[in-house]
Design an enzyme around this catalytic site. Sequence first.
Site, PDB file in Angstrom:
ATOM      1  N   ASN A  61       0.832  -1.202   0.000  1.00 40.64           N
ATOM      2  CA  ASN A  61       0.000   0.000   0.000  1.00 40.64           C
ATOM      3  C   ASN A  61       0.866   1.251   0.000  1.00 40.64           C
ATOM      4  O   ASN A  61       1.932   1.297   0.601  1.00 40.64           O
ATOM      5  CB  ASN A  61      -1.022  -0.002   1.138  1.00 40.64           C
ATOM      6  CG  ASN A  61      -0.443  -0.158   2.519  1.00 40.64           C
ATOM      7  OD1 ASN A  61       0.462  -0.942   2.755  1.00 40.64           O
ATOM      8  ND2 ASN A  61      -0.990   0.581   3.471  1.00 40.64           N
ATOM      9  N   CYS A  72      -4.010   0.736  -2.756  1.00 38.13           N
ATOM     10  CA  CYS A  72      -3.882  -0.481  -1.968  1.00 38.13           C
ATOM     11  C   CYS A  72      -2.850  -1.430  -2.589  1.00 38.13           C
ATOM     12  O   CYS A  72      -2.606  -1.409  -3.795  1.00 38.13           O
ATOM     13  CB  CYS A  72      -5.225  -1.194  -1.888  1.00 38.13           C
ATOM     14  SG  CYS A  72      -6.541  -0.241  -1.129  1.00 38.13           S
ATOM     15  N   GLU A  74      -2.984  -4.597  -3.199  1.00 39.07           N
ATOM     16  CA  GLU A  74      -3.512  -5.537  -4.184  1.00 39.07           C
ATOM     17  C   GLU A  74      -3.529  -4.928  -5.577  1.00 39.07           C
ATOM     18  O   GLU A  74      -3.145  -5.561  -6.558  1.00 39.07           O
ATOM     19  CB  GLU A  74      -4.937  -5.954  -3.809  1.00 39.07           C
ATOM     20  CG  GLU A  74      -5.054  -6.643  -2.469  1.00 39.07           C
ATOM     21  CD  GLU A  74      -5.332  -5.686  -1.314  1.00 39.07           C
ATOM     22  OE1 GLU A  74      -4.651  -4.636  -1.208  1.00 39.07           O
ATOM     23  OE2 GLU A  74      -6.222  -5.992  -0.504  1.00 39.07           O
ATOM     24  N   CYS A 111     -10.358  -4.607   0.096  1.00 37.03           N
ATOM     25  CA  CYS A 111     -11.487  -3.676   0.054  1.00 37.03           C
ATOM     26  C   CYS A 111     -12.300  -3.906  -1.223  1.00 37.03           C
ATOM     27  O   CYS A 111     -11.889  -4.641  -2.127  1.00 37.03           O
ATOM     28  CB  CYS A 111     -10.983  -2.236   0.127  1.00 37.03           C
ATOM     29  SG  CYS A 111     -10.172  -1.651  -1.390  1.00 37.03           S
ATOM     30  N   CYS A 114     -10.491  -3.028  -4.546  1.00 41.94           N
ATOM     31  CA  CYS A 114      -9.510  -4.041  -4.943  1.00 41.94           C
ATOM     32  C   CYS A 114     -10.195  -5.303  -5.471  1.00 41.94           C
ATOM     33  O   CYS A 114      -9.742  -5.902  -6.443  1.00 41.94           O
ATOM     34  CB  CYS A 114      -8.587  -4.379  -3.778  1.00 41.94           C
ATOM     35  SG  CYS A 114      -7.419  -3.051  -3.411  1.00 41.94           S
TER      36      CYS A 114
END
Length: 159
Positions: A61, A72, A74, A111, A114
């Site tokens: 992140n 983020c 991901e 989240c 993502c």
Amino acid sequence: MKKQITVEYEVFPSLERLAQEDMSLMKQAVLARANAYAPYSSFHVGAAVLLENGKVVVGNNQENASYPSGLCAERVAIFQAGAIYPGVKIKAVAITATSKNYAVKEPAAPCGNCRQAMIEYEQKQKEPISILLMGEIGEVLKISSLSDILPLAFNSSFL
């Protein structure tokens, strides 16, 4: 009429109980987590993406004082994989989180943004992408497909 959506996943008591390939991927996510830039939340996330060609692409992140401008782990990892290895299928994504303020004992789930970004790759390649989730300590979850954590996903058929 009512319908029900359920999610099936595997629970491993620790990182060491994973299959070798999964354990190696999660360890790379842990290393990536250490390089996160999270001066505002103190919540460090690392992600590792395993590609069909055996390459692993990592991300973490990246926060910003203008909160919506951060990204983020991901999405950093999966977008980087798409940029460096376009057209190469993704086999798995490992995600892990820690905090400078407390011990993250539960697996950290991605989240909504993502999930939507990652499901696009699964839909494009028409093959499931497994996902591994881990906190700092404790259990590791393995989910066989991103679509399991984003049922009824928005896709290109709506456009």
